[in-house]
Enzyme design. Structure first.
Site, PDB file in Angstrom:
ATOM      1  N   LYS A 188      23.082 -43.485 -74.295  1.00 55.35           N
ATOM      2  CA  LYS A 188      22.234 -45.156 -73.841  1.00 55.35           C
ATOM      3  C   LYS A 188      21.121 -45.542 -74.672  1.00 55.35           C
ATOM      4  CE  LYS A 188      18.781 -47.420 -71.123  1.00 55.35           C
ATOM      5  NZ  LYS A 188      18.660 -48.041 -72.349  1.00 55.35           N
ATOM      6  N   THR A 245       8.627 -43.393 -67.882  1.00 55.78           N
ATOM      7  CA  THR A 245      10.847 -42.669 -67.586  1.00 55.78           C
ATOM      8  C   THR A 245      11.278 -40.975 -67.696  1.00 55.78           C
ATOM      9  OG1 THR A 245      10.171 -44.897 -68.770  1.00 55.78           O
ATOM     10  CG2 THR A 245      12.940 -43.849 -68.763  1.00 55.78           C
ATOM     11  N   GLU A 264      11.627 -35.800 -74.820  1.00 54.34           N
ATOM     12  CA  GLU A 264      10.650 -35.487 -76.074  1.00 54.34           C
ATOM     13  C   GLU A 264       9.926 -36.891 -75.568  1.00 54.34           C
ATOM     14  OE1 GLU A 264       8.683 -36.567 -78.957  1.00 54.34           O
ATOM     15  OE2 GLU A 264       9.957 -37.033 -80.461  1.00 54.34           O
ATOM     16  N   CYS A 299       7.050 -40.762 -82.979  1.00 56.00           N
ATOM     17  CA  CYS A 299       6.705 -39.876 -82.029  1.00 56.00           C
ATOM     18  C   CYS A 299       5.434 -39.284 -82.562  1.00 56.00           C
ATOM     19  CB  CYS A 299       7.290 -39.436 -81.260  1.00 56.00           C
ATOM     20  SG  CYS A 299       8.793 -38.243 -82.429  1.00 56.00           S
ATOM     21  N   GLU A 398      -1.009 -42.596 -75.538  1.00 53.47           N
ATOM     22  CA  GLU A 398       0.074 -42.925 -77.024  1.00 53.47           C
ATOM     23  C   GLU A 398       0.060 -44.538 -76.717  1.00 53.47           C
ATOM     24  OE1 GLU A 398       3.913 -42.162 -76.973  1.00 53.47           O
ATOM     25  OE2 GLU A 398       3.668 -41.263 -78.917  1.00 53.47           O
TER      26      GLU A 398
HETATM   27  O1  TXE Z   1       9.889 -46.638 -73.481  1.00 49.84           O
HETATM   28  P1  TXE Z   1      11.261 -45.774 -72.242  1.00 49.84           P
HETATM   29  P2  TXE Z   1       9.258 -48.161 -73.961  1.00 49.84           P
HETATM   30  C1  TXE Z   1       6.804 -44.720 -75.640  1.00 49.84           C
HETATM   31  C2  TXE Z   1       5.909 -45.416 -76.417  1.00 49.84           C
HETATM   32  C3  TXE Z   1       6.181 -47.098 -76.028  1.00 49.84           C
HETATM   33  C4  TXE Z   1       6.035 -46.476 -74.446  1.00 49.84           C
HETATM   34  C5  TXE Z   1       6.824 -47.957 -73.662  1.00 49.84           C
HETATM   35  O2  TXE Z   1       4.146 -45.040 -76.352  1.00 49.84           O
HETATM   36  O3  TXE Z   1       4.551 -47.384 -76.311  1.00 49.84           O
HETATM   37  O4  TXE Z   1       6.759 -45.402 -74.677  1.00 49.84           O
HETATM   38  O5  TXE Z   1       8.523 -47.541 -74.398  1.00 49.84           O
HETATM   39  C6  TXE Z   1      15.209 -45.875 -71.286  1.00 49.84           C
HETATM   40  N1  TXE Z   1      15.546 -44.486 -66.085  1.00 49.84           N
HETATM   41  N2  TXE Z   1       7.874 -43.636 -76.407  1.00 49.84           N
HETATM   42  O6  TXE Z   1       9.422 -48.857 -72.275  1.00 49.84           O
HETATM   43  O7  TXE Z   1      10.921 -47.061 -70.916  1.00 49.84           O
HETATM   44  C7  TXE Z   1      14.549 -47.092 -71.886  1.00 49.84           C
HETATM   45  O8  TXE Z   1      15.902 -48.253 -71.927  1.00 49.84           O
HETATM   46  C8  TXE Z   1      16.459 -44.090 -67.691  1.00 49.84           C
HETATM   47  C9  TXE Z   1       7.516 -43.171 -77.089  1.00 49.84           C
HETATM   48  O9  TXE Z   1      10.631 -48.527 -74.471  1.00 49.84           O
HETATM   49  O10 TXE Z   1      10.785 -44.622 -72.111  1.00 49.84           O
HETATM   50  C10 TXE Z   1      15.217 -46.655 -73.302  1.00 49.84           C
HETATM   51  O11 TXE Z   1      16.437 -46.411 -74.184  1.00 49.84           O
HETATM   52  N3  TXE Z   1      16.330 -44.134 -68.760  1.00 49.84           N
HETATM   53  C11 TXE Z   1       8.905 -42.530 -77.898  1.00 49.84           C
HETATM   54  C12 TXE Z   1      13.991 -44.963 -73.282  1.00 49.84           C
HETATM   55  O12 TXE Z   1      14.432 -44.835 -72.041  1.00 49.84           O
HETATM   56  C13 TXE Z   1      14.729 -45.741 -68.495  1.00 49.84           C
HETATM   57  C14 TXE Z   1       9.533 -43.341 -78.461  1.00 49.84           C
HETATM   58  C15 TXE Z   1      13.234 -45.247 -73.536  1.00 49.84           C
HETATM   59  O13 TXE Z   1      12.524 -46.511 -72.770  1.00 49.84           O
HETATM   60  C16 TXE Z   1      14.461 -46.179 -67.758  1.00 49.84           C
HETATM   61  C17 TXE Z   1       9.794 -44.653 -77.242  1.00 49.84           C
HETATM   62  C18 TXE Z   1      14.851 -45.858 -66.428  1.00 49.84           C
HETATM   63  N4  TXE Z   1      13.830 -45.749 -65.164  1.00 49.84           N
HETATM   64  C19 TXE Z   1       9.113 -45.087 -76.845  1.00 49.84           C
HETATM   65  N5  TXE Z   1      13.206 -46.739 -68.500  1.00 49.84           N
HETATM   66  C20 TXE Z   1       8.745 -41.320 -78.395  1.00 49.84           C
HETATM   67  N6  TXE Z   1       8.514 -40.244 -77.747  1.00 49.84           N
HETATM   68  O14 TXE Z   1       9.047 -41.326 -80.138  1.00 49.84           O
HETATM   69  C21 TXE Z   1      13.763 -47.154 -69.391  1.00 49.84           C
HETATM   70  N7  TXE Z   1      14.565 -46.468 -69.882  1.00 49.84           N
END
Ligand code: TXE
Length: 494
Positions: A188, A245, A264, A299, A398
């Site tokens: 996904k 998430t 992660e 990250c 973060e």
């Molecule tokens: O993250 P999400 P977002 C952190 C970073 C950023 C914040 C928000 O701080 O500002 O997260 O980013 C899927 N059930 N990182 O909103 O929501 C979503 O579709 C299942 C750190 O983009 O966590 C996407 O594919 N899946 C980081 C994935 O989760 C769900 C990298 C990540 O999105 C979901 C990215 C749900 N209920 C963001 N809701 C790192 N560790 O490198 C969302 N998703």
């Protein structure tokens, strides 16, 4: 990198992307789509499927059938290796096309994207292709009339939820070891950066991966991601993204089939500079790159700069100088150092963090603003805030943007205590010429990765995983295979 080649690739229209289910490209079950907005200029590039729960269920069912009938897991290791190697080759052959597509979608500067995305994805898949026929079972040291065997089997259906900052690289970190072990996978991608990962999945089919072994469903996390998390038929869920998430995924697992969940979740990584650092100029340049490349959307970004008080002003001035020299702009220009922020939502969140930092007593040493608004894209100046206290929001949360918080320390003990003062523990660094101190920092700073006299740059041979609320389990290295492996004991009376 050839600018003319990049320019001709960026001029190509982007095709519409559908879901990839059972080896076929299919629109969402209700025909709905998501507009894909380019952060470079805010224009709509194309659409992807706005996947539905029915789409996710179909993808998981396809993966389950593919797993159970052994069309992949049942192939010889040599045969599986051949397909994965071919896949890595195809990624490499199409590297520039994939990189440009990915940059148009997520805004990472092309220099970094080419290396980190197709470059590292191909290397990762090749690494696990080469590893898969070196995974042996074990014979246990039992009494003489017993043969105790430990088999290493694929787990079954793996669900992989991928973020937008490095979709291909992080995608490969999950898909490579999962497929190498013989699992079937449903991926996904993020709704704000899915194109290059979808194309990479298509290439897997071209390489000979049987239909149904790798399925991909785009769409909203709250819809298709949730359906994956709640599925009774996904055995392992792997994820990179936000803590919020990640927490939900654990809940989904608890509410459904208690699937394994590996997370992660990013961090607030401390980059600690002691007065005895071997080369302060080098440290300043690396500190700037360590937070500002890919607009801080990394990250392991070194987002907290902890500086020994005696060199604080001089070192901050050097980091400001190095950062100000980084060119922000069109990520598809080869001389750009910092591209676009992935989305307007993320950009506004970044600016909100700066506002809060100032309200909490921080001072701007560089940047702080949205720039290049006339392009229609989402760009932010590299931003440095000094005077960030231990408990300030900027020290604790973060940002995932080009915002560096600076905090002085007086002693090694204080540096360690500051480094360990967040809920995270993903990466960190210490700059020092003192060998004993360097080793003490590796021991005492609670992180998954500790750098000494450098920042970032680890390759696929070493694990990446966090402690605390940075997550659990590791991507990369042979250790990652464990997440996708089921141990089975055979206890045989002779
Ligand atoms: O993250 P999400 P977002 C952190 C970073 C950023 C914040 C928000 O701080 O500002 O997260 O980013 C899927 N059930 N990182 O909103 O929501 C979503 O579709 C299942 C750190 O983009 O966590 C996407 O594919 N899946 C980081 C994935 O989760 C769900 C990298 C990540 O999105 C979901 C990215 C749900 N209920 C963001 N809701 C790192 N560790 O490198 C969302 N998703």
């Amino acid at each position: 990198m050839d600018q003319a080649q990049i320019d001709s690739l960026r001029a190509l229209p982007v095709p519409q992307f559908h879901n990839l289910i059972d080896g076929k490209s299919v629109p969402a079950s209700d025909g709905a789509v998501i507009d894909i907005v380019s952060p470079i200029d805010g224009t709509v590039l194309t659409t992807t499927a706005a996947g539905t729960v029915a789409d996710m269920d179909a993808a998981i069912a396809s993966a389950r059938v593919a797993f159970e009938d052994g069309r992949w897991a049942g192939q010889s290791p040599a045969a599986r290796k051949k397909v994965l190697l071919k896949w890595a080759d195809l990624i490499e052959v199409n590297a520039l096309e994939l990189a440009v597509l990915g940059v148009r979608d997520n805004g990472t500067e092309i220099g970094m994207a080419l290396k980190a995305e197709p470059g590292s994805a191909a290397a990762t898949i090749r690494y696990y292709a080469e590893a898969l026929d070196k995974v042996y079972g074990e014979i246990a040291p039992t009494q003489n009339d017993i043969l105790g065997m430990i088999h290493k089997e694929p787990v079954g259906v793996v669900g992989a939820i991928i973020p937008w900052n490095f979709p291909m690289m992080i995608g490969a970190w999950k898909l490579g070891p999962a497929l190498a072990m013989g699992n079937s996978v449903v991926v996904k991608p993020s709704e704000t950066a899915s194109l290059s990962l979808m194309r990479m999945c298509e290439l897997a089919l071209e390489a000979g991966l049987p239909p149904g072994v790798l399925n991909a469903v785009t769409g909203e996390g709250r819809v298709v991601g949730e359906a994956m998390g709640l599925s009774m038929d996904v055995d392992v869920l792997v994820f990179t993204g936000s803590g919020a998430t990640g927490r939900r995924l654990m809940e989904y697992a608890a509410r459904s089939n208690m699937k394994r969940v590996y997370l992660e979740l990013g961090g607030k990584s401390p980059n600690m500079v002691f007065a005895d650092a071997p080369n302060l100029d080098e440290a300043a340049k690396v500190a700037a790159a360590g937070i500002f490349r890919n607009s801080g959307q990394v990250c392991v970004a070194g987002s907290r700069l902890l500086v020994e008080a005696s060199i604080h002003d001089e070192f901050v001035a050097a980091v400001v100088k190095a950062s100000a020299a980084m060119r922000v702009g069109d990520p598809l220009k080869v001389d750009t150092h910092i591209g676009a922020v992935n989305s307007e939502v993320q950009l506004n969140a970044n600016l909100g963090f700066v506002k809060t930092a100032l309200a909490e007593g921080g001072e701007i040493a560089l940047g702080g603003d949205r720039i290049l608004q006339e392009t229609g894209g989402y760009y932010m100046a590299p931003t440095i805030v000094t005077g960030v206290t231990r408990d300030a929001t900027l020290a604790q949360k973060e940002v995932f943007g080009p915002v560096l918080g600076v905090t002085p320390f007086k002693t090694e003990e204080e540096a360690i205590s500051l480094a360990n003062s967040t809920v995270y523990g993903l990466a960190g660094a210490a700059w020092t010429s003192n060998l004993s101190r360097a080793h003490r920092m590796v021991r005492c700073v609670r992180t998954g990765v500790m750098h000494i006299n450098t920042y970032g740059g680890a390759d696929g041979t070493v694990p990446l995983g966090g402690v605390g609320q940075s997550g659990n389990g590791s991507d990369k290295s042979l250790h990652a295979l464990e997440k996708y492996t089921q141990l089975k004991t055979a206890w045989i009376k002779l």
